[in-house]
Each structure stands twice: as structure tokens, then as C-alpha cells.
Design a protein around this motif. Sequence first.
Motif, PDB file in Angstrom:
ATOM      1  N   ILE A  98       0.814  -1.253  -0.066  1.00 21.02           N
ATOM      2  CA  ILE A  98       0.066  -0.123   0.076  1.00 21.02           C
ATOM      3  C   ILE A  98       0.872   1.263   0.133  1.00 21.02           C
ATOM      4  CG2 ILE A  98      -1.629   1.260   1.361  1.00 21.02           C
ATOM      5  CD1 ILE A  98      -2.922  -1.651   2.243  1.00 21.02           C
ATOM      6  N   GLN A  99       0.857   2.199  -0.921  1.00 22.96           N
ATOM      7  CA  GLN A  99       1.596   3.401  -1.076  1.00 22.96           C
ATOM      8  C   GLN A  99       1.593   4.423   0.022  1.00 22.96           C
ATOM      9  OE1 GLN A  99       0.434   3.907  -5.435  1.00 22.96           O
ATOM     10  NE2 GLN A  99       2.323   4.478  -5.612  1.00 22.96           N
ATOM     11  N   GLU A 100       0.416   4.588   0.420  1.00 22.05           N
ATOM     12  CA  GLU A 100       0.155   5.758   1.423  1.00 22.05           C
ATOM     13  C   GLU A 100      -0.788   5.153   2.570  1.00 22.05           C
ATOM     14  OE1 GLU A 100      -0.815   9.744  -0.495  1.00 22.05           O
ATOM     15  OE2 GLU A 100      -0.932   8.647  -2.353  1.00 22.05           O
ATOM     16  N   PRO A 101      -0.269   4.098   3.304  1.00 22.54           N
ATOM     17  CA  PRO A 101      -1.096   3.591   4.396  1.00 22.54           C
ATOM     18  C   PRO A 101      -1.879   4.681   5.272  1.00 22.54           C
ATOM     19  CG  PRO A 101       1.199   3.660   5.014  1.00 22.54           C
ATOM     20  CD  PRO A 101       1.185   4.217   3.485  1.00 22.54           C
ATOM     21  N   ALA A 102      -1.501   5.730   5.712  1.00 23.81           N
ATOM     22  CA  ALA A 102      -2.289   6.654   6.427  1.00 23.81           C
ATOM     23  C   ALA A 102      -3.471   7.192   5.946  1.00 23.81           C
ATOM     24  CB  ALA A 102      -1.353   7.692   7.112  1.00 23.81           C
ATOM     25  N   SER A 103      -3.352   7.482   4.539  1.00 22.52           N
ATOM     26  CA  SER A 103      -4.536   8.039   3.715  1.00 22.52           C
ATOM     27  C   SER A 103      -5.459   6.641   3.541  1.00 22.52           C
ATOM     28  CB  SER A 103      -4.054   8.911   2.494  1.00 22.52           C
ATOM     29  OG  SER A 103      -3.168   9.828   2.628  1.00 22.52           O
ATOM     30  N   VAL A 104      -4.785   5.789   3.388  1.00 20.55           N
ATOM     31  CA  VAL A 104      -5.896   4.628   3.033  1.00 20.55           C
ATOM     32  C   VAL A 104      -6.623   4.425   4.316  1.00 20.55           C
ATOM     33  CG1 VAL A 104      -6.093   2.135   3.011  1.00 20.55           C
ATOM     34  CG2 VAL A 104      -4.463   3.304   1.461  1.00 20.55           C
ATOM     35  N   LEU A 105      -5.900   4.434   5.673  1.00 20.91           N
ATOM     36  CA  LEU A 105      -6.739   4.115   6.929  1.00 20.91           C
ATOM     37  C   LEU A 105      -7.814   5.189   7.033  1.00 20.91           C
ATOM     38  CD1 LEU A 105      -6.992   2.609   9.537  1.00 20.91           C
ATOM     39  CD2 LEU A 105      -4.930   4.042  10.355  1.00 20.91           C
ATOM     40  N   PHE A 106      -7.451   6.653   6.953  1.00 25.70           N
ATOM     41  CA  PHE A 106      -8.267   7.470   7.318  1.00 25.70           C
ATOM     42  C   PHE A 106      -9.389   7.580   6.022  1.00 25.70           C
ATOM     43  CE2 PHE A 106      -4.642   9.668   9.320  1.00 25.70           C
ATOM     44  CZ  PHE A 106      -4.594   8.825  10.561  1.00 25.70           C
ATOM     45  N   SER A 107      -9.079   7.205   4.914  1.00 28.22           N
ATOM     46  CA  SER A 107     -10.244   7.255   3.979  1.00 28.22           C
ATOM     47  C   SER A 107     -11.239   6.089   4.199  1.00 28.22           C
ATOM     48  CB  SER A 107      -9.722   6.776   2.787  1.00 28.22           C
ATOM     49  OG  SER A 107      -8.967   7.833   2.169  1.00 28.22           O
ATOM     50  N   ILE A 108     -10.828   4.851   4.836  1.00 28.82           N
ATOM     51  CA  ILE A 108     -11.451   3.801   5.419  1.00 28.82           C
ATOM     52  C   ILE A 108     -12.577   4.514   6.419  1.00 28.82           C
ATOM     53  CG2 ILE A 108     -11.918   1.599   6.601  1.00 28.82           C
ATOM     54  CD1 ILE A 108      -9.164   0.799   5.018  1.00 28.82           C
ATOM     55  N   GLY A 109     -11.853   5.226   7.494  1.00 24.90           N
ATOM     56  CA  GLY A 109     -12.593   6.204   8.493  1.00 24.90           C
ATOM     57  C   GLY A 109     -13.590   6.883   8.095  1.00 24.90           C
ATOM     58  N   ASN A 110     -13.466   7.575   7.041  1.00 29.19           N
ATOM     59  CA  ASN A 110     -14.705   8.342   6.457  1.00 29.19           C
ATOM     60  C   ASN A 110     -15.470   7.744   5.851  1.00 29.19           C
ATOM     61  OD1 ASN A 110     -14.082  11.592   6.488  1.00 29.19           O
ATOM     62  ND2 ASN A 110     -11.933  10.560   6.211  1.00 29.19           N
ATOM     63  N   GLY A 111     -15.222   6.759   5.233  1.00 32.79           N
ATOM     64  CA  GLY A 111     -16.172   5.781   4.476  1.00 32.79           C
ATOM     65  C   GLY A 111     -17.245   4.981   5.294  1.00 32.79           C
ATOM     66  N   TYR A 112     -16.523   4.668   6.544  1.00 28.36           N
ATOM     67  CA  TYR A 112     -17.250   3.985   7.723  1.00 28.36           C
ATOM     68  C   TYR A 112     -18.346   4.956   8.420  1.00 28.36           C
ATOM     69  CZ  TYR A 112     -18.482   1.637  12.021  1.00 28.36           C
ATOM     70  OH  TYR A 112     -19.280   0.975  13.080  1.00 28.36           O
ATOM     71  N   VAL A 113     -18.094   6.261   8.219  1.00 30.44           N
ATOM     72  CA  VAL A 113     -18.755   7.360   9.150  1.00 30.44           C
ATOM     73  C   VAL A 113     -20.155   7.151   8.409  1.00 30.44           C
ATOM     74  CG1 VAL A 113     -19.254   9.866   9.482  1.00 30.44           C
ATOM     75  CG2 VAL A 113     -17.241   8.435  10.381  1.00 30.44           C
ATOM     76  N   HIS A 114     -20.127   7.243   6.958  1.00 26.42           N
ATOM     77  CA  HIS A 114     -21.391   7.458   6.114  1.00 26.42           C
ATOM     78  C   HIS A 114     -21.894   6.026   6.187  1.00 26.42           C
ATOM     79  CE1 HIS A 114     -20.567  11.304   3.971  1.00 26.42           C
ATOM     80  NE2 HIS A 114     -19.137  10.846   3.971  1.00 26.42           N
ATOM     81  N   TYR A 115     -21.544   4.855   6.176  1.00 26.98           N
ATOM     82  CA  TYR A 115     -21.995   3.593   6.400  1.00 26.98           C
ATOM     83  C   TYR A 115     -22.626   3.463   7.720  1.00 26.98           C
ATOM     84  CZ  TYR A 115     -22.659  -1.383   7.132  1.00 26.98           C
ATOM     85  OH  TYR A 115     -23.140  -2.599   7.411  1.00 26.98           O
ATOM     86  N   TYR A 116     -22.187   3.868   8.679  1.00 26.02           N
ATOM     87  CA  TYR A 116     -22.616   3.896  10.103  1.00 26.02           C
ATOM     88  C   TYR A 116     -23.987   4.730  10.314  1.00 26.02           C
ATOM     89  CZ  TYR A 116     -23.119   4.598  14.915  1.00 26.02           C
ATOM     90  OH  TYR A 116     -23.591   4.644  16.229  1.00 26.02           O
ATOM     91  N   TYR A 117     -23.887   6.063   9.586  1.00 30.38           N
ATOM     92  CA  TYR A 117     -24.961   6.912   9.702  1.00 30.38           C
ATOM     93  C   TYR A 117     -26.123   6.436   8.502  1.00 30.38           C
ATOM     94  CZ  TYR A 117     -22.839   9.751  13.206  1.00 30.38           C
ATOM     95  OH  TYR A 117     -22.514  10.084  14.680  1.00 30.38           O
ATOM     96  N   TYR A 118     -25.796   5.714   7.450  1.00 31.71           N
ATOM     97  CA  TYR A 118     -26.873   5.363   6.551  1.00 31.71           C
ATOM     98  C   TYR A 118     -27.589   4.383   7.299  1.00 31.71           C
ATOM     99  CZ  TYR A 118     -28.617   2.649   2.881  1.00 31.71           C
ATOM    100  OH  TYR A 118     -29.524   1.812   2.018  1.00 31.71           O
ATOM    101  N   LYS A 119     -27.024   3.643   8.103  1.00 33.38           N
ATOM    102  CA  LYS A 119     -27.805   2.599   8.667  1.00 33.38           C
ATOM    103  C   LYS A 119     -28.758   3.274   9.661  1.00 33.38           C
ATOM    104  CE  LYS A 119     -24.636  -0.120  10.255  1.00 33.38           C
ATOM    105  NZ  LYS A 119     -23.917  -1.085  10.982  1.00 33.38           N
ATOM    106  N   ILE A 120     -28.237   4.293  10.579  1.00 39.57           N
ATOM    107  CA  ILE A 120     -29.058   5.231  11.322  1.00 39.57           C
ATOM    108  C   ILE A 120     -30.394   5.849  10.661  1.00 39.57           C
ATOM    109  CG2 ILE A 120     -29.193   7.000  13.130  1.00 39.57           C
ATOM    110  CD1 ILE A 120     -26.289   5.853  14.153  1.00 39.57           C
ATOM    111  N   LEU A 121     -29.865   6.345   9.701  1.00 40.17           N
ATOM    112  CA  LEU A 121     -30.941   7.222   8.842  1.00 40.17           C
ATOM    113  C   LEU A 121     -32.075   6.273   8.509  1.00 40.17           C
ATOM    114  CD1 LEU A 121     -28.504   9.727   6.866  1.00 40.17           C
ATOM    115  CD2 LEU A 121     -30.203  10.062   8.854  1.00 40.17           C
ATOM    116  N   ARG A 122     -31.558   5.029   8.007  1.00 45.12           N
ATOM    117  CA  ARG A 122     -32.667   4.150   7.193  1.00 45.12           C
ATOM    118  C   ARG A 122     -33.625   3.597   8.226  1.00 45.12           C
ATOM    119  NH1 ARG A 122     -30.460  -1.147   4.114  1.00 45.12           N
ATOM    120  NH2 ARG A 122     -29.881  -1.607   6.369  1.00 45.12           N
ATOM    121  N   ARG A 123     -32.879   3.455   9.500  1.00 39.63           N
ATOM    122  CA  ARG A 123     -33.805   2.925  10.581  1.00 39.63           C
ATOM    123  C   ARG A 123     -34.596   4.058  11.245  1.00 39.63           C
ATOM    124  NH1 ARG A 123     -30.011   1.437  15.021  1.00 39.63           N
ATOM    125  NH2 ARG A 123     -30.252   3.812  15.446  1.00 39.63           N
ATOM    126  N   ASP A 124     -34.053   5.149  11.556  1.00 45.01           N
ATOM    127  CA  ASP A 124     -34.761   6.104  12.456  1.00 45.01           C
ATOM    128  C   ASP A 124     -35.424   7.116  11.663  1.00 45.01           C
ATOM    129  OD1 ASP A 124     -33.671   4.853  14.437  1.00 45.01           O
ATOM    130  OD2 ASP A 124     -31.882   6.129  14.948  1.00 45.01           O
TER     131      ASP A 124
END
Length: 317
Positions: A98-124
Motif C-alpha cells: 500500500i503506497q500511502e497507508p495513513a491516507s488509506v486508513l483515514f479514507s476507510i474511517g471516513n467511509g465507515y462514518v457514512h456507512y454507520y449513519y446510513y444505517k441509522i438514517l434508514r432505521r430512524d
Amino acid sequence: MRTNTAICVIGTFFLSLLRLCAGSKGNVQPNFLSCVDTCTRTECPTAELPLSLRLTLWDCPENCRYNCMQGITDRAIANDAPVYQYYGKWPFYRVFGIQEPASVLFSIGNGYVHYYYYKILRRDIPNAYYLKPYMLVFSMVGINAWIWSTVFHARDFPITEKLDYFSAGLFILYSLYYALIRLFHIRNQVVLRLLSVVVTAMFLAHISYLSFYTFDYGYNMMASVVVGSLVLLLWVGWTILQYTKEKNKHRRSYAYLVILSVAGTSAAMALELFDFPPFLRVFDAHSLWHFSTIPLMTLWYRFVLLDTPNEMRIGKY
């Protein structure tokens, strides 16, 4: 004043990226070119790369460039000499290819925020609320953008670069689309269809120009800053209205959350202005910008979850 300052920050950010894209000193240095040439001639005919590198699609010449870059950087640090960029990137340590491990890790973190709240929005969020489908699409567009950011920072190829840029552009444009529908309470189907057609046409024209005419970094950046500035102006204007209303006029006291998120994201781009060799050859300004957007996007979803019941209560649905 705050709006103008934020726009200036964004504009300066994109101008700084243009300067970075103009060229890199490291990959034109004679010692680097000589090292790569020697490595390619002596090692590549027989060398077999480790499995992790083959799985991440490295080839022998690329591996030579990486090893030469790291060796030259080691000597530069030891001799207190300048550390250069190579092919537009700092000399990051790779991790499992992996060329830029920190940017990869933090990109995954950002994607997870959207995924996490997608489930909350769909439910609530009640299905009757007219903005629910647009909220869910917002989250999905965000997930898509950060998936391709992860892929691009893992391995930089022309196709992964385009998919990252196009997905980020789509997210910015959809943010404008959502802001217009939410702030002006657009529910008329004719107006919605017209707005959807206009936004879709803008996106298709944008990616068509970049794909079939020329991949113009300057144009792509300026298009993003113009649309992003419009989003910022809309939310800043709306927030000012909330805090200048009389208290009995449906003032949204939680409006500060959206400004912290939208303006904070714009201001966080200023990290790019202080571009520096990566700390421990892992954490650079760009990766820290991606890190900062994780809590800022959480603020956005907190705003949405407070805004929805309030809007339903006052009859704006």
C-alpha cells in the motif's frame, strides 16, 4: 467575512495543488535516475517480487523506483539534506504494497462514518419524510467517494486516480443538490426533475471533458472549488438567518453544527498549504486532512438527525 475567508482558503488550497502537480524534483535527480537504471538492468531480469507486492500489482521497475527513492531519502535525512517528492508524492513507507497507508486508513474511517449513519438514517428517519431518500443517497455517494479514495491511495494508477477524482466531484455536486432541496424545501416534482437533470448533465459533462478531451487538473480543481463554495455560501447564509430570527420564528438552535462541519471541512483543506515531508514517512498533510474530516462528517450527521424531527414538527414535510 467568515465566508470570504473560507473561500480564500479553498482557492489557495487548489492553487497549491496546482503547484504540486507542476513537477517533482526527486524523480529527475541524476542519482535517482542512475539508481533506477542500474536496479532495472541488474535485478529485473531475474527478480521475483514478494507476494504482497504482486497482489498489489507492483512490477520490478516500480519496485526499483521505490527502493531507490527510500535509499536516497535515508541519506538525505542522515545528512540533513532536503527530502524531495517523487512523481508527485512524498517518499512514503509502503505497507503490504500500500503506497500511502495513513491516507488509506483515514479514507476507510471516513467511509465507515457514512456507512454507520446510513444505517441509522434508514432505521430512524420516517419514510414519510420527503428528504429521507436524498439523505440515504448522500450517504451512499459518500461511501463511494471514500472507497475510491482508499483504492487510489493504496495504488496510484491512471484509472484509480480518475475514479477517485470523479467520485469526489460527484460527492461535492450532490452536496449542492441536497443543500438546494433542503434549504429551499423543494418538493414540486417538476422542479425536482429539472434540478436532477441539470445536476446530472453537469456531472456527465464534467467527467466527459476529463475523460475524452483532456484530464485537466486545474479545471477539475477549480470546478470543485466553485461548487464547494456555493455549498458553503448556502449553508452559511441559512445559518445566519437562524441566529437572526426571533426565538418564536422556528429558529434552529442546532444550526451551528452544519457550519462547524461544512466550514470546518473547507478550513481543514488549509493543511494542504503546509505540505511537509511525512512524519515517520507515513503521516503527511494530506493524510491529516483526511483524518480531520472524520469528526467533521460526524457533526454533519448529528445536524441531520436533529434537523429531521424539527422539520417534521413544524410541518416542512
